[in-house]
Scaffold this motif. Structure first.
Motif, short mmCIF file in Angstrom:
data_model
loop_
_atom_site.label_atom_id
_atom_site.label_comp_id
_atom_site.label_asym_id
_atom_site.label_seq_id
_atom_site.Cartn_x
_atom_site.Cartn_y
_atom_site.Cartn_z
N GLY A 1 0.82 -1.20 0.00
CA GLY A 1 0.00 0.00 0.00
C GLY A 1 0.85 1.26 0.00
N LEU A 2 0.20 2.39 0.18
CA LEU A 2 0.88 3.67 0.28
C LEU A 2 0.76 4.17 1.71
N ASP A 3 1.79 4.86 2.21
CA ASP A 3 1.60 5.54 3.50
C ASP A 3 1.11 6.97 3.25
N SER A 4 0.88 7.71 4.32
CA SER A 4 0.23 9.02 4.18
C SER A 4 1.12 10.03 3.47
N SER A 5 2.42 9.75 3.36
CA SER A 5 3.30 10.69 2.64
C SER A 5 3.40 10.35 1.16
#
Lengths: 323, 323
Positions: free
Chosen positions: A296-300
């Motif tokens: 997945g992607l992190d918030s950054s």
């Protein structure tokens, strides 16, 4: 150049007919002069349906990029609200940078029919043959902390991917961070370059290169196996004007969502289009080569990679290969 | 141009004499040719002490910036190891950017005798008259996360401030983030511009403008009350070559400390030179105008301002006025 006044009138009418009489009256010219102007447009590649007592309407616009046709096709407030088309240039990124330094507004779009020095990520070249693709750079002036620069990269990928799907129906997907692929071949590259003063972003140039109508035999040998085009994949020529308009519209919508609701909705859209998610990836970065599974992607905007043994590692920059 | 070979030999000898015979032998030229070359250097402003049986040594170098003289004066490994001097240019920031795009190495220094479009922070102009100051841009290629961009701004301020103190003895101090002042008048401005691709810093240009030998009557009226120069404050002409060398040496030392030990030691040095600390400040930023007392720097380089009632606010960008 194209006679803007008449063309503008016909483009604005969209599918409606405009009579020769009305054109003659609105432009204060004779019916003969109207006829001459219509023929001038025909010589440039426009085709008309002409019916007695109804008048003219455009049925085919030529396959060159024209600022007026584009401006009429792009239904946005900011993105692409000012369009500049250049026949041949070294790099639209460089052109856009100069415009931005001169104070060009957010949403200014620079498009070229051909780039002789087209740039990709990490100093790579970008193949940009004449009239065959969309080689363009969009000026952004985001009001946000510097650390969010990579979020804009991902947002741009989502906008372009959604626009291509909408216009062509092709099931293109995103390879992190910002390549757009179909059948594992590249169809679009995205490059975001930002100018920073101290720690404030002055402007950002979103470079978008879409191989629209490139033919198989246009590609140099080293690209043949890794690159493709919308025309090669769909079997038919794609209208570049419509696709540019769709990209601008998608971009504007997502940019508004991003500014109002933050990055979370963009992550969700990105993950839905991602080719990496839950797949094995090989990460090439300046820390070396590593393998793992993208989760997945992190918030950054970093790609989260499960390296095994429960170790989740955020990949901030570098290249990711699909296994 | 200067005869590099002879000048280089004399500069390297520093205070030692070199005999005409040795020069003649090392350059494989006649004694008459040596004499002619010495006279050529005299015509360019160099002055020599010439003693029979001992030879020549340079006692005065002319007040123009010469790459060879500079390279000999700068005792560093990286910073200023390559020097380019331009007589008149629009902006050394733009020149350095072009060099960086062409692949110039970290530490490349571009200096101009005059800038016709000198840039300051926030789009302001920078007064850069011919031969009167140090108008220069240093190319950096830092390997660090983007969020540390403002730390480099502060480091540059410390380096320049320490170099000016060392060369002139003047008690200059730093106004956050990167102005150098004496008696509340500006003596130096610093501008760091970075080029970012996605979220990776490709290079950073540290622009440094020091008003060295500007005279009071050189300044336009609007600057007379807010700007000063090292010459005005010290009462004597300051050698620009020595000051440039001191800046490069200080910068290189601090940059090494920063890369090895992080930002904490730089914060300590900055605070020791700060004009803001424990003083009332007025903060102008895009959030509006606020007053408070500056209490220090945080680990990112933001100025911590006590707004009263125990509220400590980090100021990331903007202008700070001393009350």
């Amino acid at each position: 150049m194209v006679d803007d006044t008449l063309l503008s009138m016909l483009l604005e009418a969209e599918n409606e007919f405009i009579s020769g009489e009305e054109i003659s009256r609105r432009l204060s010219i004779s019916r003969t002069a109207v006829w001459k102007k219509i023929n001038k447009l025909r010589s440039l590649g426009y085709e008309f349906e002409a019916i007695s007592h109804k008048g003219y309407r455009i049925i085919v616009s030529p396959d060159f990029l024209d600022p007026l046709t584009l401006t009429n096709a792009i239904h946005t407030t900011v993105m692409g609200s000012k369009v500049e088309v250049i026949k041949t240039t070294f790099s639209t990124q460089e052109d856009a940078r100069r415009r931005a330094e001169q104070g060009a507004a957010e949403g200014t779009l620079i498009i070229a029919e051909e780039q002789t020095g087209g740039k990709g990520r990490l100093g790579r070249k970008w193949f940009s043959p004449y009239g065959k693709g969309i080689w363009m750079s969009l000026i952004l002036r985001p009001q946000q902390p510097l650390k969010f620069a990579s979020q804009l990269t991902l947002l741009t990928g989502v906008a372009v991917c959604r626009a291509i799907r909408q216009v062509t129906g092709l099931e293109v997907g995103i390879k992190w961070p910002n390549d757009i692929l179909i059948q594992k071949r590249k169809i679009c590259g995205i490059l975001l370059e930002s100018a920073i003063e101290d720690n404030v972003m002055r402007y950002c140039i979103a470079g978008i290169g879409i191989s629209v109508n490139v033919d198989d035999n246009d590609y140099p040998d080293e690209l043949k196996t890794i690159a493709t085009s919308l025309k090669i994949e769909s079997g038919s020529t794609v209208n570049r004007t419509l696709l540019i308009a769709a990209v601008m519209e998608e971009f504007e919508t997502l940019y508004q969502i991003y500014q109002q609701k933050g990055f979370r909705p963009i992550i969700n859209l990105w993950e839905a289009l991602s080719l990496n998610l839950n797949e094995e990836v090989i990460v090439h970065s300046h820390q070396g080569i590593q393998e793992g599974i993208a989760v997945g992607l992190d918030s950054s905007g970093a790609l989260l990679v499960d390296m095994g043994m429960g170790e989740i590692k955020p990949v901030i920059s570098g290249d990711v290969k699909l296994k």
